[in-house]
Motif scaffolding. Structure first.
Motif, PDB file in Angstrom:
ATOM      1  N   UNK A 199       0.824  -1.211   0.000  1.00 46.42           N
ATOM      2  CA  UNK A 199       0.000   0.000   0.000  1.00 46.42           C
ATOM      3  C   UNK A 199       0.861   1.266   0.000  1.00 46.42           C
ATOM      4  N   UNK A 200       2.207   1.113   0.078  1.00 44.19           N
ATOM      5  CA  UNK A 200       3.101   2.269   0.019  1.00 44.19           C
ATOM      6  C   UNK A 200       2.940   3.040  -1.296  1.00 44.19           C
ATOM      7  N   UNK A 201       2.571   2.323  -2.356  1.00 44.56           N
ATOM      8  CA  UNK A 201       2.341   2.965  -3.649  1.00 44.56           C
ATOM      9  C   UNK A 201       1.400   4.148  -3.504  1.00 44.56           C
ATOM     10  N   UNK A 202       0.341   3.953  -2.729  1.00 44.35           N
ATOM     11  CA  UNK A 202      -0.638   5.021  -2.543  1.00 44.35           C
ATOM     12  C   UNK A 202       0.023   6.220  -1.879  1.00 44.35           C
ATOM     13  N   UNK A 203       0.825   5.948  -0.823  1.00 41.61           N
ATOM     14  CA  UNK A 203       1.478   7.043  -0.095  1.00 41.61           C
ATOM     15  C   UNK A 203       2.381   7.855  -1.025  1.00 41.61           C
ATOM     16  N   UNK A 204       3.089   7.153  -1.915  1.00 45.64           N
ATOM     17  CA  UNK A 204       3.965   7.869  -2.854  1.00 45.64           C
ATOM     18  C   UNK A 204       3.165   8.791  -3.773  1.00 45.64           C
ATOM     19  N   UNK A 224      -5.392  15.040   3.297  1.00 39.51           N
ATOM     20  CA  UNK A 224      -5.113  14.810   4.704  1.00 39.51           C
ATOM     21  C   UNK A 224      -4.953  13.334   5.025  1.00 39.51           C
ATOM     22  N   UNK A 225      -3.952  13.036   5.882  1.00 41.59           N
ATOM     23  CA  UNK A 225      -3.747  11.668   6.346  1.00 41.59           C
ATOM     24  C   UNK A 225      -4.643  11.387   7.533  1.00 41.59           C
ATOM     25  N   UNK A 226      -5.203  10.193   7.561  1.00 42.14           N
ATOM     26  CA  UNK A 226      -5.912   9.731   8.748  1.00 42.14           C
ATOM     27  C   UNK A 226      -5.202   8.488   9.239  1.00 42.14           C
ATOM     28  N   UNK A 227      -4.492   8.622  10.318  1.00 40.80           N
ATOM     29  CA  UNK A 227      -3.626   7.559  10.806  1.00 40.80           C
ATOM     30  C   UNK A 227      -4.382   6.222  10.922  1.00 40.80           C
ATOM     31  N   UNK A 228      -3.808   5.207  10.294  1.00 39.20           N
ATOM     32  CA  UNK A 228      -4.386   3.876  10.408  1.00 39.20           C
ATOM     33  C   UNK A 228      -5.587   3.626   9.507  1.00 39.20           C
ATOM     34  N   UNK A 229      -6.118   4.678   8.877  1.00 43.15           N
ATOM     35  CA  UNK A 229      -7.296   4.440   8.034  1.00 43.15           C
ATOM     36  C   UNK A 229      -7.040   4.780   6.567  1.00 43.15           C
ATOM     37  N   UNK A 230      -6.566   5.987   6.290  1.00 44.97           N
ATOM     38  CA  UNK A 230      -6.342   6.331   4.888  1.00 44.97           C
ATOM     39  C   UNK A 230      -6.209   7.827   4.691  1.00 44.97           C
ATOM     40  N   UNK A 231      -6.893   8.330   3.676  1.00 42.29           N
ATOM     41  CA  UNK A 231      -6.757   9.737   3.322  1.00 42.29           C
ATOM     42  C   UNK A 231      -8.116  10.376   3.125  1.00 42.29           C
ATOM     43  N   UNK A 232      -8.157  11.688   3.326  1.00 42.73           N
ATOM     44  CA  UNK A 232      -9.381  12.437   3.094  1.00 42.73           C
ATOM     45  C   UNK A 232      -9.040  13.680   2.293  1.00 42.73           C
ATOM     46  N   UNK A 233      -9.812  13.916   1.244  1.00 40.38           N
ATOM     47  CA  UNK A 233      -9.630  15.127   0.440  1.00 40.38           C
ATOM     48  C   UNK A 233     -10.594  16.186   0.933  1.00 40.38           C
ATOM     49  N   UNK A 234     -10.043  17.333   1.292  1.00 44.45           N
ATOM     50  CA  UNK A 234     -10.841  18.430   1.807  1.00 44.45           C
ATOM     51  C   UNK A 234     -10.635  19.649   0.908  1.00 44.45           C
ATOM     52  N   UNK A 235     -11.586  19.946  -0.008  1.00 42.14           N
ATOM     53  CA  UNK A 235     -11.391  21.065  -0.921  1.00 42.14           C
ATOM     54  C   UNK A 235     -11.449  22.426  -0.221  1.00 42.14           C
ATOM     55  N   UNK A 236     -12.258  22.529   0.860  1.00 40.37           N
ATOM     56  CA  UNK A 236     -12.428  23.826   1.531  1.00 40.37           C
ATOM     57  C   UNK A 236     -12.102  23.731   3.009  1.00 40.37           C
ATOM     58  N   UNK A 237     -10.808  23.640   3.360  1.00 43.27           N
ATOM     59  CA  UNK A 237     -10.471  23.536   4.791  1.00 43.27           C
ATOM     60  C   UNK A 237     -10.838  24.842   5.502  1.00 43.27           C
ATOM     61  N   UNK A 238     -11.321  24.696   6.739  1.00 43.28           N
ATOM     62  CA  UNK A 238     -11.766  25.902   7.447  1.00 43.28           C
ATOM     63  C   UNK A 238     -10.554  26.592   8.086  1.00 43.28           C
TER      64      UNK A 238
END
Ligand code: CA
Length: 238
Positions: A199-204, A224-238
């Protein structure tokens, strides 16, 4: 070439027996089939006025290879669906093919039925994307503007060339914004991998997207990284 409006498939394969078998089997499924035995003939075939519905390309060709052919197509702005035939079945080669711009791959030897099924699924996805395009063909976040139809990407007005996989990863995040997606889900949906070697491919790839899109890649605000789960895309961070 094409007649009667049936989808025309370009088959790029230098092994004559296999090319003839592909032509026969695809014809029986109602496809028109154009054969090319090398990369040069394949590029010439693209000059014909009628576009191909899909391309089946062998990796090993006498004058080039399937990766290079696919990259040439994509860099010329042609996003026809491509299935790559590979004798190699290692995940590295599959990822290389997908990163060159192929949409799917099939390891040799394969069953004709499986190729036909993959081809039909690809064509269905293509027409579905065509229908949904009008709703969400552009995405803006931060300083970035993405046009999913023309594949144009600009950040602060400067254009960037993404590889096919980087672009598809971005598209998947755009379609799933605000939701945490696991590395396994990304490998399955974006890389089309059914087994997950590493799954390192994804991280790269996430690092590559951050370098393009984040003001400070070490402190990302969008990918954004979510430890132990994956990633989240946030287009409009507050
Ligand atoms: Ca070959």
């Amino acid at each position: 070439m094409s007649n009667g409006g049936n989808p025309n498939i370009l088959v790029v394969e230098d092994e004559e027996h296999l090319a003839a078998g592909l032509k026969l089997n695809l014809s029986l499924e109602g496809f028109e089939v154009t054969l090319a035995g090398n990369g040069r003939d394949a590029m010439a075939a693209f000059l014909q006025p009628e576009p191909f519905a899909a391309v089946v390309v062998d990796v090993m060709l006498p004058d080039t290879d399937g990766y290079a052919l696919c990259q040439r197509l994509r860099s010329s702005g042609n996003f026809v669906p491509v299935i790559m035939l590979t004798a190699r079945s290692s995940a590295v080669d599959r990822v290389r093919g997908l990163d060159a711009g192929a949409d799917d791959y099939l390891g040799k030897p394969f069953e004709f039925e499986e190729l036909v099924a993959r081809l039909k699924s690809l064509l269905r996805r293509q027409s579905w994307q065509g229908e949904s395009r009008e709703r969400s063909s552009t995405l803006n976040f931060g300083a970035a503007a993405i046009d999913f139809e023309t594949h144009r990407v600009t950040v602060s007005g400067e254009s960037h060339n993404l590889t096919h996989l980087e672009f598809e990863l971005l598209r998947y995040f755009a379609e799933n914004q605000g939701r945490v997606v696991s590395r396994e889900e990304l490998l399955e949906k974006v890389w089309k991998l059914r087994h997950f070697p590493n799954t390192r491919t994804v991280d790269n790839f996430i690092s590559r997207l951050r370098k393009v899109f984040e003001t400070d890649p070490k402190h990302p605000r969008h990918f954004l990284s979510h430890r132990g789960t994956g990633y989240r895309f946030e287009p409009n961070p507050s």
